[in-house]
Design an enzyme around this catalytic site. Structure first.
Site, mmCIF file in Angstrom:
data_model
loop_
_atom_site.group_PDB
_atom_site.id
_atom_site.type_symbol
_atom_site.label_atom_id
_atom_site.label_comp_id
_atom_site.label_asym_id
_atom_site.label_seq_id
_atom_site.Cartn_x
_atom_site.Cartn_y
_atom_site.Cartn_z
ATOM 1 N N GLY A 17 0.819 -1.222 0.000
ATOM 2 C CA GLY A 17 0.000 0.000 0.000
ATOM 3 C C GLY A 17 0.844 1.259 0.000
ATOM 4 N N ALA A 28 15.629 10.568 -1.132
ATOM 5 C CA ALA A 28 16.838 10.465 -0.305
ATOM 6 C C ALA A 28 17.723 9.313 -0.774
ATOM 7 C CB ALA A 28 16.452 10.271 1.162
ATOM 8 N N ARG A 78 0.080 -4.336 -4.823
ATOM 9 C CA ARG A 78 -0.012 -5.493 -3.942
ATOM 10 C C ARG A 78 0.097 -6.700 -4.871
ATOM 11 N NH1 ARG A 78 -0.814 -3.977 1.120
ATOM 12 N NH2 ARG A 78 -2.292 -2.305 1.572
ATOM 13 N N ASP A 109 5.185 -5.146 6.565
ATOM 14 C CA ASP A 109 5.723 -6.434 7.025
ATOM 15 C C ASP A 109 5.677 -7.515 5.935
ATOM 16 O OD1 ASP A 109 2.974 -6.561 7.210
ATOM 17 O OD2 ASP A 109 2.950 -7.705 9.086
ATOM 18 N N THR A 132 4.268 1.967 6.575
ATOM 19 C CA THR A 132 2.839 1.652 6.595
ATOM 20 C C THR A 132 2.144 2.581 7.567
ATOM 21 O OG1 THR A 132 1.105 0.118 7.330
ATOM 22 C CG2 THR A 132 3.280 -0.244 8.258
ATOM 23 N N ASP A 134 -0.227 1.837 9.244
ATOM 24 C CA ASP A 134 -0.667 1.036 10.404
ATOM 25 C C ASP A 134 0.394 0.991 11.510
ATOM 26 O OD1 ASP A 134 -2.691 0.543 8.611
ATOM 27 O OD2 ASP A 134 -2.355 -1.613 8.452
ATOM 28 N N ARG A 178 -5.425 -2.780 9.310
ATOM 29 C CA ARG A 178 -5.996 -4.058 8.897
ATOM 30 C C ARG A 178 -6.022 -5.081 10.034
ATOM 31 N NH1 ARG A 178 -3.934 -5.970 3.497
ATOM 32 N NH2 ARG A 178 -2.092 -5.028 4.420
ATOM 33 N N ALA A 193 -11.030 11.095 22.154
ATOM 34 C CA ALA A 193 -12.164 10.175 22.007
ATOM 35 C C ALA A 193 -12.572 9.615 23.366
ATOM 36 C CB ALA A 193 -11.778 9.039 21.065
HETATM 37 O O1 F6P Z 1 -1.658 -1.470 5.462
HETATM 38 C C1 F6P Z 1 -2.198 -0.238 5.153
HETATM 39 C C2 F6P Z 1 -3.668 -0.359 4.838
HETATM 40 O O2 F6P Z 1 -4.136 0.923 4.509
HETATM 41 C C3 F6P Z 1 -4.511 -0.983 5.934
HETATM 42 O O3 F6P Z 1 -4.783 -0.098 6.979
HETATM 43 C C4 F6P Z 1 -5.716 -1.413 5.152
HETATM 44 O O4 F6P Z 1 -6.413 -2.456 5.778
HETATM 45 C C5 F6P Z 1 -5.104 -1.885 3.864
HETATM 46 O O5 F6P Z 1 -3.875 -1.188 3.723
HETATM 47 C C6 F6P Z 1 -5.953 -1.659 2.638
HETATM 48 O O6 F6P Z 1 -5.289 -2.235 1.552
HETATM 49 P P1 F6P Z 1 -5.616 -2.016 0.015
HETATM 50 O O7 F6P Z 1 -4.856 -0.811 -0.428
HETATM 51 O O8 F6P Z 1 -5.081 -3.244 -0.638
HETATM 52 O O9 F6P Z 1 -7.085 -1.837 -0.102
#
Ligand code: F6P
Length: 333
Positions: A17, A28, A78, A109, A132, A134, A178, A193
């Protein structure tokens, strides 16, 4: 008379992603390599591009005017086929046939696992850089893209809160992640929140309902629940169950891909730039099968296996503080 030696050459690929800060990193890599007398080629479209034998020359000017742009000028993909050992073997042959002195893989990862597998079969050294939104890569406290995503999501929650307050409503806001809740914990604390739900510390609908009722008794007329995408059913399911249990109107906002794009924050530009330069330095110092990590405020080199074999970071203290400051949760026993 010996033939003229070709310069040290590095290939760079972004995989998985996209996220803000990738371009700062690619820039860089290119510019620190060139400053060092080396050359760089780009591999477009992630591992799919590597398999297809795609390359693009990268010079100082090719990475001009990109540090402030989201996405990746190399494009990405991907490429699930990369789990197949036969595909990795072929990719290793393709990589070796490029005749470069090293490959830098900028990925999450899964991509870094692919990088390790590639490095086991290829002669060419491979070095990884974590990225990422995440922030769930093992071996590092920070992955490129996270800071921008937090800021984007926090801005969105601030805007949603206006409606929540004006209409005295409960909102369940789903943020990306994810499998993990690092982003949700950060957004929860930074946006104030009332409830933060993450896979690492699940809450029952009943616990959440009780907390919201305690809030109502204290005069709280609106609430924000931040839900990590990785919780089963996400914000939608939680909203339905909560509405059934409490009778409250619970509105849902799924933030989605806005969190992946946009101009990188200063932090992601700085981290992306440093990660890129560190990866070039690692290859020049003959690192193989290593990743660059950020640990306790410094850059470190780790075996690539750490990316998926080590537990990813999680800010447990942020989650606890978010709930403590919300003032509607019982003190932990
Ligand atoms: O890993 C980054 C992320 O944005 C996750 O948060 C999300 O679940 C996933 O990628 C979505 O992936 P895709 O771009 O394949 O829809």
């Amino acid at each position: 008379v010996g033939k003229k030696q070709r310069p040290f050459t590095i290939a760079v690929v972004t995989s998985g992603g996209d996220c803000p800060g990738l371009n700062a990193c690619v820039r860089a890599v290119v510019r620190s390599a060139i400053a060092d007398g080396a050359e760089v080629i780009g591999i477009p479209h992630g591992y799919r591009g590597l398999m297809a034998g795609e390359t693009q020359p990268l010079e100082t000017r090719s990475v001009g005017g990109i540090i402030h742009l989201g996405g990746t000028i190399l494009r990405t993909a991907r490429y699930n086929e990369f789990k197949d050992p036969a595909v990795i073997k072929q990719a290793a042959e393709r990589l070796d046939s490029l005749d470069v002195d090293g490959l830098i893989v900028v990925g999450g990862d899964g991509s870094l696992r692919g990088a390790w597998e590639l490095s086991q079969l290829a002669r060419t050294p491979v070095v990884g850089v974590p990225k990422t939104i995440d922030n769930d890569v093992g071996g590092t406290d920070y992955a490129i893209g996270f800071d921008t995503a937090v800021n984007t999501a926090v801005r969105a929650v601030d805007q949603i809160r206006d409606t929540a307050v004006s209409h005295e409503r409960v909102f369940a806001v789903e943020v990306m992640g994810r499998e993990r809740g690092y982003l949700a914990a950060a957004v929860g604390l930074a946006s104030g929140a009332e409830v933060v739900v993450v896979p690492e510390a699940p809450l029952s609908v009943d616990e959440i309902a009780q907390a919201l009722r305690r809030g109502a008794v204290k005069g709280k007329n609106s609430s924000i629940i931040v839900v990590a995408e990785g919780c089963p059913g996400g914000a939608r399911r939680l909203a339905e169950e909560l509405a059934r249990e409490t009778g409250y109107e619970v509105r849902v906002a799924v933030l989605g891909y806005i969190q992946r794009g946009g101009p990188p924050s200063a932090t992601d530009r700085i981290m992306g730039s440093q990660f890129g330069a560190e990866a070039v330095a690692a290859l020049r110092e003959e690192a193989r099968s290593q990743m660059i990590g950020w640990r306790e405020g410094r850059f470190v080199r780790r075996e690539l296996t750490a990316a998926w074999q080590e537990a990813p970071p999680f800010p447990d203290d942020w989650l606890k503080l978010a709930h403590r400051l919300a003032g509607i949760w019982p003190a932990p026993a």
